[in-house]
Motif scaffolding. Structure first.
Motif, PDB file in Angstrom:
ATOM      1  N   ALA A 198      -0.454  -0.862  15.270  1.00 25.74           N
ATOM      2  CA  ALA A 198       0.758  -1.386  14.615  1.00 25.74           C
ATOM      3  C   ALA A 198       1.016  -0.735  13.265  1.00 25.74           C
ATOM      4  O   ALA A 198       2.051  -0.992  12.653  1.00 25.74           O
ATOM      5  CB  ALA A 198       0.633  -2.899  14.450  1.00 25.74           C
ATOM      6  N   HIS A 222      -9.450   0.871   4.970  1.00 29.87           N
ATOM      7  CA  HIS A 222      -8.162   1.011   5.660  1.00 29.87           C
ATOM      8  C   HIS A 222      -8.350   1.903   6.884  1.00 29.87           C
ATOM      9  O   HIS A 222      -9.150   2.840   6.854  1.00 29.87           O
ATOM     10  CB  HIS A 222      -7.137   1.621   4.694  1.00 29.87           C
ATOM     11  CG  HIS A 222      -5.743   1.602   5.239  1.00 29.87           C
ATOM     12  ND1 HIS A 222      -5.300   2.523   6.147  1.00 29.87           N
ATOM     13  CD2 HIS A 222      -4.709   0.753   5.018  1.00 29.87           C
ATOM     14  CE1 HIS A 222      -4.040   2.248   6.455  1.00 29.87           C
ATOM     15  NE2 HIS A 222      -3.655   1.182   5.779  1.00 29.87           N
ATOM     16  N   ASN A 227       0.867  -1.182   0.000  1.00 32.10           N
ATOM     17  CA  ASN A 227       0.000   0.000   0.000  1.00 32.10           C
ATOM     18  C   ASN A 227       0.902   1.229   0.000  1.00 32.10           C
ATOM     19  O   ASN A 227       1.520   1.548   1.011  1.00 32.10           O
ATOM     20  CB  ASN A 227      -0.886  -0.027   1.257  1.00 32.10           C
ATOM     21  CG  ASN A 227      -1.686   1.243   1.424  1.00 32.10           C
ATOM     22  OD1 ASN A 227      -1.828   2.035   0.488  1.00 32.10           O
ATOM     23  ND2 ASN A 227      -2.220   1.453   2.624  1.00 32.10           N
ATOM     24  N   VAL A 246       1.396  -4.309   3.363  1.00 25.24           N
ATOM     25  CA  VAL A 246       2.606  -3.626   3.810  1.00 25.24           C
ATOM     26  C   VAL A 246       2.543  -2.154   3.397  1.00 25.24           C
ATOM     27  O   VAL A 246       2.320  -1.853   2.226  1.00 25.24           O
ATOM     28  CB  VAL A 246       3.849  -4.275   3.156  1.00 25.24           C
ATOM     29  CG1 VAL A 246       5.123  -3.652   3.693  1.00 25.24           C
ATOM     30  CG2 VAL A 246       3.840  -5.780   3.356  1.00 25.24           C
ATOM     31  N   GLY A 247       2.748  -1.257   4.355  1.00 28.92           N
ATOM     32  CA  GLY A 247       2.772   0.165   4.045  1.00 28.92           C
ATOM     33  C   GLY A 247       4.198   0.637   3.807  1.00 28.92           C
ATOM     34  O   GLY A 247       4.759   0.487   2.724  1.00 28.92           O
ATOM     35  N   GLY A 248       4.804   1.176   4.856  1.00 28.83           N
ATOM     36  CA  GLY A 248       6.119   1.813   4.741  1.00 28.83           C
ATOM     37  C   GLY A 248       7.163   0.995   3.990  1.00 28.83           C
ATOM     38  O   GLY A 248       7.851   1.512   3.104  1.00 28.83           O
ATOM     39  N   VAL A 274       4.946  -4.578   9.036  1.00 27.16           N
ATOM     40  CA  VAL A 274       5.639  -5.751   8.484  1.00 27.16           C
ATOM     41  C   VAL A 274       6.926  -5.274   7.813  1.00 27.16           C
ATOM     42  O   VAL A 274       6.923  -4.309   7.042  1.00 27.16           O
ATOM     43  CB  VAL A 274       4.754  -6.507   7.470  1.00 27.16           C
ATOM     44  CG1 VAL A 274       5.536  -7.637   6.810  1.00 27.16           C
ATOM     45  CG2 VAL A 274       3.510  -7.049   8.158  1.00 27.16           C
TER      46      VAL A 274
HETATM   47  C1  PEP Z   1      -0.759  -0.155   5.981  1.00 26.20           C
HETATM   48  O1  PEP Z   1      -0.751   0.992   5.565  1.00 26.20           O
HETATM   49  O2  PEP Z   1      -1.690  -0.901   5.650  1.00 26.20           O
HETATM   50  C2  PEP Z   1       0.315  -0.605   6.841  1.00 26.20           C
HETATM   51  C3  PEP Z   1       0.234  -1.795   7.365  1.00 26.20           C
HETATM   52  O3  PEP Z   1       1.358   0.262   7.042  1.00 26.20           O
HETATM   53  P1  PEP Z   1       2.792  -0.083   7.734  1.00 26.20           P
HETATM   54  O4  PEP Z   1       3.283  -1.352   7.087  1.00 26.20           O
HETATM   55  O5  PEP Z   1       3.650   1.086   7.427  1.00 26.20           O
HETATM   56  O6  PEP Z   1       2.537  -0.274   9.188  1.00 26.20           O
END
Ligand code: PEP
Length: 253
Positions: free
Chosen positions: A173, A97, A11, A235-237, A216
């Motif tokens: 998280a 989200h 993401n 996964v975001g960042g 993650v």
């Molecule tokens: C997300 O945006 O869905 C997310 C899980 O972000 P991050 O991996 O940065 O925690």
């Protein structure tokens, strides 16, 4: 042994102009364009969707949008419909989200409408659920997740539930660096699967993919995805750095 194909989804949130997104996708294609046995998905900003769809055509990468509106068209300034996303090359869309819920007014009811609109528009919804820190500390995690999911999936046929992906993303998280332990994540995932079984039957529950999301990273993905009910990650960042996301895609369990 589960037959669910793992899904690793990135993401990208509101990061990256179309040229920047093109550069990132070029790096990803070079690093993970040929990884077998798992599905890989990216969710760039709207403005990069069309150009990225052209770039990844014929590759293993799947394309998602980060949001949609529930109506098919109309006077809804700033919104986007399922058919527009399909025309742009998307096959998936993230719905509900926690940033949408917390910052932009998405509610359980609108998440349900968006989920149905995605399915009717032939997009696979990735429905996000998850508790805040206060809710976890109050011991209400499963009440919250059950409420969010029951409303999101209300009135869907078993086939529609089977065509949906769930993402369990504890709000505490996300973007915090504070990851759920594999055991904490597994506990919620197995409860989610039990809930899906109650709503749509055991065969559907056995096939539905439930992703974990929340900080993650390359160094925690293997342990998380070793859990039996974790079928991948949102996964975001770490999805914004090609080498990190590539390592996550290449998780070993
Ligand atoms: C997300 O945006 O869905 C997310 C899980 O972000 P991050 O991996 O940065 O925690």
């Amino acid at each position: 042994m589960s037959t669910r194909v793992p899904l690793l989804a990135g993401n990208w949130k509101m990061y990256g102009t179309a040229p920047e997104a093109a550069a990132l996708v070029g790096d990803l294609l070079a690093l993970i364009g040929d990884v077998p046995d798992r599905d890989i998905l990216i969710a760039p900003p709207f403005t990069a969707l069309t150009s990225i769809a052209e770039r990844i055509a014929g590759s293993r990468l799947l394309l998602a949008a980060q949001n949609l509106h529930w109506e098919t068209q109309g006077a809804f300034t700033g919104e986007i419909s399922a058919s527009m996303l399909v025309a742009a090359g998307c096959t998936h869309v993230i719905v509900g989200h926690s940033e949408r819920r917390q910052l932009f007014g998405d509610t359980d009811a609108t998440v349900a409408r968006k989920t149905r609109a995605a399915l009717q528009g032939r997009l696979t919804p990735i429905v996000c659920v998850g508790e805040t820190l206060a809710e976890r500390e109050a011991g209400t995690t499963m009440d919250v997740v059950r409420r969010q999911l029951t409303i999101a999936l209300a009135d869907l046929s078993p086939d529609s539930v089977a065509a949906t992906i769930i993402a369990y993303e504890p709000v505490w998280a996300i973007g915090t660096g504070r990851v759920a332990t594999p055991e904490q994540a597994q506990e919620v995932h197995s409860e989610i699967r039990a809930l899906i079984s109650a709503l749509a039957g055991p065969a559907v529950a056995a096939g539905v993919r439930i992703l974990y999301g929340g900080s993650v990273k390359p160094d925690n993905v293997d342990a998380l995805l070793r859990q039996p009910d974790l079928d991948g990650a949102l996964v975001g960042g770490a999805s914004l750095k090609a080498t990190d996301f590539a390592r996550i895609v290449r998780f070993t369990s």
